[in-house]
Design a protein around this motif. Structure first.
Motif, mmCIF file in Angstrom:
data_model
loop_
_atom_site.group_PDB
_atom_site.id
_atom_site.type_symbol
_atom_site.label_atom_id
_atom_site.label_comp_id
_atom_site.label_asym_id
_atom_site.label_seq_id
_atom_site.Cartn_x
_atom_site.Cartn_y
_atom_site.Cartn_z
ATOM 1 N N LEU A 23 62.570 23.599 24.601
ATOM 2 C CA LEU A 23 61.336 23.031 24.035
ATOM 3 C C LEU A 23 61.288 23.231 22.524
ATOM 4 O O LEU A 23 60.916 22.338 21.770
ATOM 5 C CB LEU A 23 60.101 23.692 24.670
ATOM 6 N N ASP A 48 59.481 10.870 24.762
ATOM 7 C CA ASP A 48 59.769 10.546 26.168
ATOM 8 C C ASP A 48 60.704 11.584 26.793
ATOM 9 O O ASP A 48 60.649 11.845 27.991
ATOM 10 C CB ASP A 48 60.397 9.139 26.278
ATOM 11 N N GLY A 50 60.497 14.620 26.263
ATOM 12 C CA GLY A 50 59.734 15.863 26.508
ATOM 13 C C GLY A 50 59.486 16.705 25.270
ATOM 14 O O GLY A 50 59.060 17.862 25.394
ATOM 15 N N PRO A 52 57.663 18.590 22.663
ATOM 16 C CA PRO A 52 56.243 18.988 22.741
ATOM 17 C C PRO A 52 55.493 18.671 21.448
ATOM 18 O O PRO A 52 55.881 19.124 20.371
ATOM 19 C CB PRO A 52 56.319 20.502 22.965
#
Ligand SMILES: C[S@@+](CC[C@H](N)C(=O)[O-])C[C@H]1O[C@@H](n2cnc3c(N)ncnc32)[C@H](O)[C@@H]1O
Length: 387
Positions: A23, A48, A50, A52
């Protein structure tokens, strides 16, 4: 390893967790892609995948801050639609809105401000539904989860207040927090704001010469109450609502209990508003409220009583517009939010600007905590809308 905080928040401190590493990398790549002005489709791909939007790098920069830096209106819009956090602050306490403002980018600023207003409106709505009975904590950044005397009425009412003058001769009513920090409950520098407020509320009021019926919530230093009393025709009725024992003792010392036409209701406005004592006075020509340690949701509740308290379409209402006043974006959001909520409560507001930039910080704050750091105070005057 993780630990729970107040049952609601999870503080994750395992920097070796592969999920967190992934992340962090995605978040960093997203911010870099924006700062390097890569095509918007690349940014969309990262989201898209992921990346953050809540991620902030070591400087506190988020994707939204980055989009404000590169002044890309389309990107700001996309990030907000995708759920970017409008009120995240970087290490210098700047929101993305502040960055846009400092670059004079009105379009980007307005997009972020409007996201703030939408989000606050939604949180107000949610806090009123049975699905979410807890009061809105939308003002997390504005006041934090603070149960000290600054942000909790109960703690404030049981704390000791001091009436003093600082080294510049400024009158101060202050409270001292457990950590020794001094916070001004009311300070003399606000006199000009109170003066302008009384002018706008009273000077051209059609009933001024026969003596207005005035309701003031929160005495503090009594600045506004003295100004009401000093009108060319003093109020025919002047009701003051005040709950703090030290303030009430100060009022007694200063003879407020013996002044002609003055009635003091000892208690919180929340407890007095529907009381027989208040209703016995009938309706008012002028209402002002300036309390302490209350958040926006209390002010919003007060708005809902206005129609039953104001005497006629000529009656006027004002409040101390100080929420979020250490940050231009937050101040703007709360100013507009209150305008929308006043409209819902059947009152139309007109704003005037009061320049409060003349004093330097040292003169104004001395040892006390800053609660207003903007150059312009936005003064509201609301009147009931004619139906
Ligand atoms: C900022 S001062 C008011 C200053 C005043 N406008 C002046 O001109 O000096 C806030 C006052 O509101 C009072 N207050 C706090 N909570 C209140 C409440 N729920 N109802 C009524 N007054 C409240 C405080 O005790 C304090 O005296």
């Amino acid at each position: 390893m993780s630990e729970t905080f107040e049952d609601d928040f999870e503080i994750i401190d395992d920097i070796d967790d592969p999920e967190i590493i992934a992340l962090t990398e995605l978040g960093t790549t997203l911010i870099q892609a924006i700062l390097e002005k890569e095509p918007i489709s690349n940014v969309q791909d990262l989201i898209d995948a992921g990346a953050p939007l809540w991620y902030q790098d070591d400087d506190g920069t988020s994707a939204l801050h980055a989009a404000a830096y590169v002044e890309n209106e389309q990107l700001v819009k996309l990030l907000i639609e995708e759920g970017a956090v409008w009120n995240a602050v970087d290490n210098l306490q700047n929101t993305a809105g502040d960055i846009a403002l400092s670059l004079n980018n009105v379009a980007c600023y307005n997009l972020i401000r409007d996201a703030g207003i939408r989000s606050e409106l939604l949180l107000t709505l949610l806090s009123q539904t049975s699905l979410n009975p807890t009061p809105s904590e939308s003002s997390l950044v504005l006041r934090g989860l603070d149960n000290s005397a600054v942000a909790s009425t109960d703690a404030f009412l049981s704390s000791k207040l001091r009436y003093t003058q600082d080294s510049h001769g400024q009158d101060i009513c202050s409270l001292v927090l457990d950590d020794g920090q001094e916070v001004g409950v009311m300070m003399g520098w606000e006199r000009e704001i109170m003066q302008k407020t009384v002018e706008k509320l009273c000077i051209d009021h059609e009933k001024k010469d026969q003596g207005l019926k005035v309701l003031n919530v929160g005495f503090g230093l009594g600045i506004i109450d003295n100004l009401f009393q000093n009108l060319s025709t003093p109020p025919a009725l002047h009701v003051i609502v005040e709950p703090h024992r030290d303030v009430l003792a100060h009022m007694k010392e200063q003879g407020w209990y013996d002044k002609k036409g003055v009635s003091i209701l000892e208690g919180k406005w929340q407890d007095c508003i529907a009381s027989e004592a208040l209703q016995g006075f009938g309706k008012f020509d002028v209402i002002y409220t300036d309390t302490f340690s209350e958040n926006y949701s209390e002010l919003h509740k007060f708005f809902k009583h206005l129609r039953e308290l104001l005497a006629s379409p000529e009656s006027r209402f004002s409040f101390f517009n100080g929420l979020g006043a250490t940050n231009a974006l937050f101040y703007d959001v709360y100013t507009r939010l209150s305008e929308l909520h006043l409209a819902d409560a059947g009152a139309d507001v007109v704003w005037s600007d009061v320049d409060v930039s003349a004093q330097n910080d040292e003169e104004r704050w001395g040892e006390t905590r800053k609660y207003f750091s903007l150059p312009i105070y936005r003064l509201p005057i609301a009147k009931p809308r004619q139906i």
